[in-house]
Write an enzyme that holds these catalytic residues in place. Structure first.
Site, PDB file in Angstrom:
ATOM      1  N   TYR A 105       0.858  -1.184   0.000  1.00 10.55           N
ATOM      2  CA  TYR A 105       0.000   0.000   0.000  1.00 10.55           C
ATOM      3  C   TYR A 105       0.898   1.239   0.000  1.00 10.55           C
ATOM      4  O   TYR A 105       1.893   1.286  -0.712  1.00 10.55           O
ATOM      5  CB  TYR A 105      -0.965  -0.055   1.194  1.00 10.55           C
ATOM      6  CG  TYR A 105      -2.134   0.892   1.041  1.00 10.55           C
ATOM      7  CD1 TYR A 105      -2.969   0.827  -0.075  1.00 10.55           C
ATOM      8  CD2 TYR A 105      -2.400   1.849   2.000  1.00 10.55           C
ATOM      9  CE1 TYR A 105      -4.031   1.700  -0.235  1.00 10.55           C
ATOM     10  CE2 TYR A 105      -3.465   2.727   1.859  1.00 10.55           C
ATOM     11  CZ  TYR A 105      -4.272   2.654   0.737  1.00 10.55           C
ATOM     12  OH  TYR A 105      -5.322   3.520   0.587  1.00 10.55           O
ATOM     13  N   LYS A 164     -20.601 -19.846  -9.079  1.00 11.63           N
ATOM     14  CA  LYS A 164     -19.984 -19.681 -10.394  1.00 11.63           C
ATOM     15  C   LYS A 164     -18.516 -19.291 -10.237  1.00 11.63           C
ATOM     16  O   LYS A 164     -17.639 -19.791 -10.955  1.00 11.63           O
ATOM     17  CB  LYS A 164     -20.730 -18.602 -11.174  1.00 11.63           C
ATOM     18  CG  LYS A 164     -20.411 -18.557 -12.654  1.00 11.63           C
ATOM     19  CD  LYS A 164     -21.197 -19.606 -13.413  1.00 11.63           C
ATOM     20  CE  LYS A 164     -21.127 -19.395 -14.904  1.00 11.63           C
ATOM     21  NZ  LYS A 164     -22.083 -20.221 -15.634  1.00 11.63           N
ATOM     22  N   GLU A 214     -24.932 -13.495 -15.993  1.00 16.82           N
ATOM     23  CA  GLU A 214     -25.550 -14.727 -15.499  1.00 16.82           C
ATOM     24  C   GLU A 214     -26.965 -14.451 -15.000  1.00 16.82           C
ATOM     25  O   GLU A 214     -27.231 -13.413 -14.371  1.00 16.82           O
ATOM     26  CB  GLU A 214     -24.702 -15.273 -14.344  1.00 16.82           C
ATOM     27  CG  GLU A 214     -25.009 -16.698 -13.959  1.00 16.82           C
ATOM     28  CD  GLU A 214     -24.355 -17.701 -14.895  1.00 16.82           C
ATOM     29  OE1 GLU A 214     -24.764 -18.872 -14.880  1.00 16.82           O
ATOM     30  OE2 GLU A 214     -23.438 -17.325 -15.642  1.00 16.82           O
ATOM     31  N   ASP A 239     -25.477 -18.238 -19.930  1.00 13.64           N
ATOM     32  CA  ASP A 239     -26.752 -18.936 -20.122  1.00 13.64           C
ATOM     33  C   ASP A 239     -27.076 -19.091 -21.606  1.00 13.64           C
ATOM     34  O   ASP A 239     -27.727 -20.067 -22.006  1.00 13.64           O
ATOM     35  CB  ASP A 239     -27.887 -18.179 -19.429  1.00 13.64           C
ATOM     36  CG  ASP A 239     -27.676 -18.102 -17.927  1.00 13.64           C
ATOM     37  OD1 ASP A 239     -27.289 -19.112 -17.330  1.00 13.64           O
ATOM     38  OD2 ASP A 239     -27.867 -17.014 -17.360  1.00 13.64           O
ATOM     39  N   ALA A 281     -31.149 -19.237 -24.355  1.00 15.89           N
ATOM     40  CA  ALA A 281     -30.293 -20.360 -24.733  1.00 15.89           C
ATOM     41  C   ALA A 281     -30.690 -20.927 -26.089  1.00 15.89           C
ATOM     42  O   ALA A 281     -29.830 -21.274 -26.915  1.00 15.89           O
ATOM     43  CB  ALA A 281     -30.354 -21.445 -23.664  1.00 15.89           C
TER      44      ALA A 281
END
Length: 759
Positions: A43, A98, A140, A166, A202
């Site tokens: 940092y 996911k 998604e 999808d 889809a």
């Protein structure tokens, strides 16, 4: 498009997500954070240097930050799984899941982001502003038609890959399966007639992709809840109308008459047995509705025994599972810093998956499915999600297509080297073993597999042969050929099988062993019985007689028993006692542990011999040896017994003027922690952490290796046997086929070393 049949209670699912640290993901620092200096570099003020570097050259963000391996998994929760619109917050467990899949399958880091809006434009604006943070965007669980609008707008606004899984994940896996189904039924994509049932995200993506791959638009009929989408039909939106067909068919049943392919992305029970009865010969049926398909495979098979059937479920063959695609597609796209994922990249992924399904299936796949055998055919047209080759095959195909089509900012210059990096990324063993694997391919050897009737051993032999590492020789009965065929080998007779009961080589084996033991109390008939009944004895004799270059055994009996049988036939090397060495492979380091297999309490000469041979082995593995003699005491503190042998071993090595580093005696934490060595033992001869640990005795060595295998996060190979006159490796009884292949490669390498030494 995947559905598992694994059963669990609601309470179990809640407990899984809530126990310990809530959720499924965490962030771990990749740099040291132990000291004030570390923090100053991480940092302020140290971080100002990379800040300025990126301001001067934005491309350096890929070198100096995690951007190049970071994907955002983003949703608004309007179409969560099959549950519908439950809101952004409710979608968080799915998005975390996911992210876990990205990491598990392709080593891609990802962060879930849930955007609380159903306004498409607000969603677009929010996501577009995140571009500096990520290398890619995975959309998604966004409802249609907004998902089309959102993805298209983001692709136009953002200069990183945007991918709605999808849509396109399902399309890519479906396309791969269709390629192979057409291959098996001797059809071409240009000729097939396709009916798509469903007109959601889809379904439309599948239709667009197969058309891009060569299916003729006038050969595709799409249906929705109201029936066929035909030209001129009222009330059809722009996305459906793009696929409206010129046809007289008005119902799904009418559309299916004479059709070659059914792609179902609709609802359970939509496809009736009577409908598929009218389809063409060898119909291709992809019933992908979740959780239940449009028709169950048993019902479809009953109506059409000649059908090829795929679903989204894991309890039926040919599962269309998106995890076969998105992790590896992003892996390839990220690695070339792609600005988009285009159709060519999707098509490349589909072809890569199709081609992989045609190859022999590795043991890991069978293990993941309870030992079930898979081989290319009507019930295996799509690879299994646990196939370890997916990373290399799919990601490299995607990266290559990105470079070819001009969307790669950093094209791959050496594709072979890149494929090697992909193999090593999730399987660190490969990075350490790469030299041995390449040597095996360049100079293949004949390796005897003593337990040739074990399924695991057969899978290892198939993999060994298919990879070009050498020629496997299987010791077993004639039934081995049938077993090979069951495992998907097209030409089993290409494998050499030796039967210890009736091989013409039995007589030579008996003569050889009897000559060694006739003056040590063994009768010839006893030798004959051993050769006929014990495959280790017979196989070791075959090795001694030159019928093979190396030998693998160990999966059916304890290590000590196998070693005793082998040593009855194969002598120790002159002035040497065999010992075992385990290879501990982590993501960033490799450590060898010896003796894990043979000598209970080595003396000074044996310690020195173990160190010498371990150093040579380490160099063959691509490591520069740094040896530590391990004890509970470090340079006499605290004082104790059994340390003089180690000190004497160091003196013996001193007298040999060895060209590698060694030191002892020291505790494991000192040996492996170079900072501690420098701080408290500056006189140590080691210039880094030890990578070879010579343990004080068999018990500590063997226990350490087994504890690491069972409890650690490392990959543990071995024990690998050194000190026998001929190359023999004895695998643990728990060894997988991959473990056996590795030992076979190492044994073949030892055979090459011995041959070179004799020249």
């Amino acid at each position: 498009m995947s559905e598992s049949t694994i059963k669990f209670s609601e309470g179990e699912a809640i407990e899984y997500h809530s126990r310990g640290r809530p959720g499924k993901i965490e962030i771990i620092a990749t740099k040291p954070m132990a000291t004030q200096r570390d923090l100053s570099l991480a940092y302020s003020p140290g971080v100002a240097v990379p800040v300025q570097a990126i301001a001067d050259d934005p491309g350096r963000a890929y070198e100096l930050t995690a951007k190049g391996n970071l994907v955002a998994v983003i949703t608004n929760g309007t179409a969560i799984l099959g549950m519908g619109n439950l809101g952004a917050l409710a979608a968080k467990p799915v998005m975390e899941g996911k992210a876990v899949l990205f990491k598990r399958f392709a080593d891609v880091d990802s962060i879930d982001i849930e955007v609380a809006t159903e306004d498409a434009q607000k969603f677009i604006d929010a996501v577009a502003l995140l571009e500096p943070s990520f290398g890619g965007i995975n959309l998604e669980d966004i409802a249609a038609p907004d998902c089309f609008v959102i993805e298209q707008a983001l692709k136009e606004r953002m200069n990183i890959p945007v991918f709605h899984d999808d849509q396109h994940g399902t399309a890519i896996i479906t396309a791969a399966g269709l390629i192979n189904a057409c291959f098996l039924t001797e059809r071409s994509l240009a000729d097939v007639k396709v009916v798509v049932n469903g007109a959601g995200a889809a379904a439309i993506a599948c239709t667009e992709l197969i058309k891009a791959m060569g299916v003729r638009p006038d050969h595709v009929i799409m249906c929705d809840r109201k029936g066929v989408i035909y030209k001129g039909r009222d009330g059809v939106d722009q996305w459906k109308s793009a696929h409206a067909a010129k046809t007289n068919a008005r119902t799904l049943a009418e559309a299916l008459e004479g059709a070659d392919v059914f792609l179902g992305l609709s609802a359970a029970g939509a496809l009736k047995p009577a409908m598929i009865a009218t389809m063409a010969k060898d119909p291709i049926i992809f019933a992908m509705a979740n959780p239940d398909p449009e028709i169950s495979p048993p019902d479809a098979r009953a109506a059409r025994p000649d059908a090829i059937i795929a679903t989204g479920r894991s309890d039926y063959p040919n599962q269309v599972n998106n995890v076969l695609g998105f992790p590896f597609i992003f892996r390839g796209a990220l690695d070339v810093r792609a600005t988009a994922i285009n159709d060519e990249m999707k098509i490349a992924a589909a072809h890569a998956l199709a081609e992989l399904a045609r190859e022999a299936v590795p043991e890991e796949v069978a293990a993941a499915y309870g030992g079930q055998t898979h081989s290319f055919g009507r019930d295996y047209i799509i690879p299994a999600p646990f196939d370890p080759r997916l990373m290399e095959v799919v990601a490299s195909a995607v990266a290559e297509a990105a470079g070819r089509t001009g969307v790669a900012q950093k094209p791959i210059e050496d594709m072979a080297a890149y494929r090697q990096q992909l193999r090593a990324r999730l399987n660190p063993t490969v990075a350490v073993m790469s030299l041995a694997y390449e040597a095996a391919r360049s100079n293949p050897k004949r390796v005897l597999f003593a337990e040739g009737e074990e399924p695991n051993v057969l899978r290892a032999a198939i993999a060994f042969k298919d990879a070009g590492y050498g020629t496997p020789i299987l010791v077993g009965r004639e039934e081995v050929y049938d077993m090979l065929k069951e495992l998907g080998v097209e030409h089993p007779k290409d494998f050499e099988v030796l039967n210890s009961r009736n091989s013409p080589l039995v007589g030579r084996a008996v003569d050889f062993i009897y000559a060694k033991h006739q003056r040590h109390g063994l009768l010839r008939r006893e030798i004959e019985r051993m050769v006929n009944q014990d495959r280790n004895t017979f196989t070791a004799a075959m090795l001694a007689l030159g019928e093979g270059d190396a030998m693998i055994t160990g999966t059916t009996r304890p290590f000590s028993q196998s070693l005793k049988q082998v040593r009855m036939v194969i002598d120790d090397e002159p002035d040497a006692t065999p010992f075992g060495i385990n290879i501990i492979v982590g993501r960033h380091h490799t450590v060898l542990i010896a003796d894990t297999a043979v000598t209970e309490r080595p003396d000074a000469d044996q310690y020195a011999a173990i160190a010498l041979r371990s150093a040579g082995f380490a160099r063959r593995m691509g490591l520069e040896p740094r040896i530590a003699f391990i004890s509970y005491t470090t340079f006499g503190n605290p004082p104790g017994t059994h340390i003089e042998e180690m000190r004497d071993a160091v003196k013996i090595l001193d007298s040999f003027k060895c060209d590698f580093e060694y030191e002892g005696e020291m505790a494991p934490d000192v040996a492996l922690n170079y900072d501690m060595q420098q701080r408290y033992y500056a006189f140590s001869r080691l210039t880094g952490p030890a990578n070879i640990l010579v343990m004080p005795g068999l018990q500590s060595a063997n226990l350490s290796a087994k504890l690491l295998r069972e409890l650690g996060g490392e990959s543990v190979l071995g024990p690998y046997i050194l000190g026998l006159e001929l190359p023999v490796q004895i695998a643990p009884m728990t060894a997988s086929a991959s473990d056996l292949v590795t030992l076979a490669v190492l044994a073949a390498g030892s055979a090459r070393e011995r041959k070179r030494a004799k020249i």
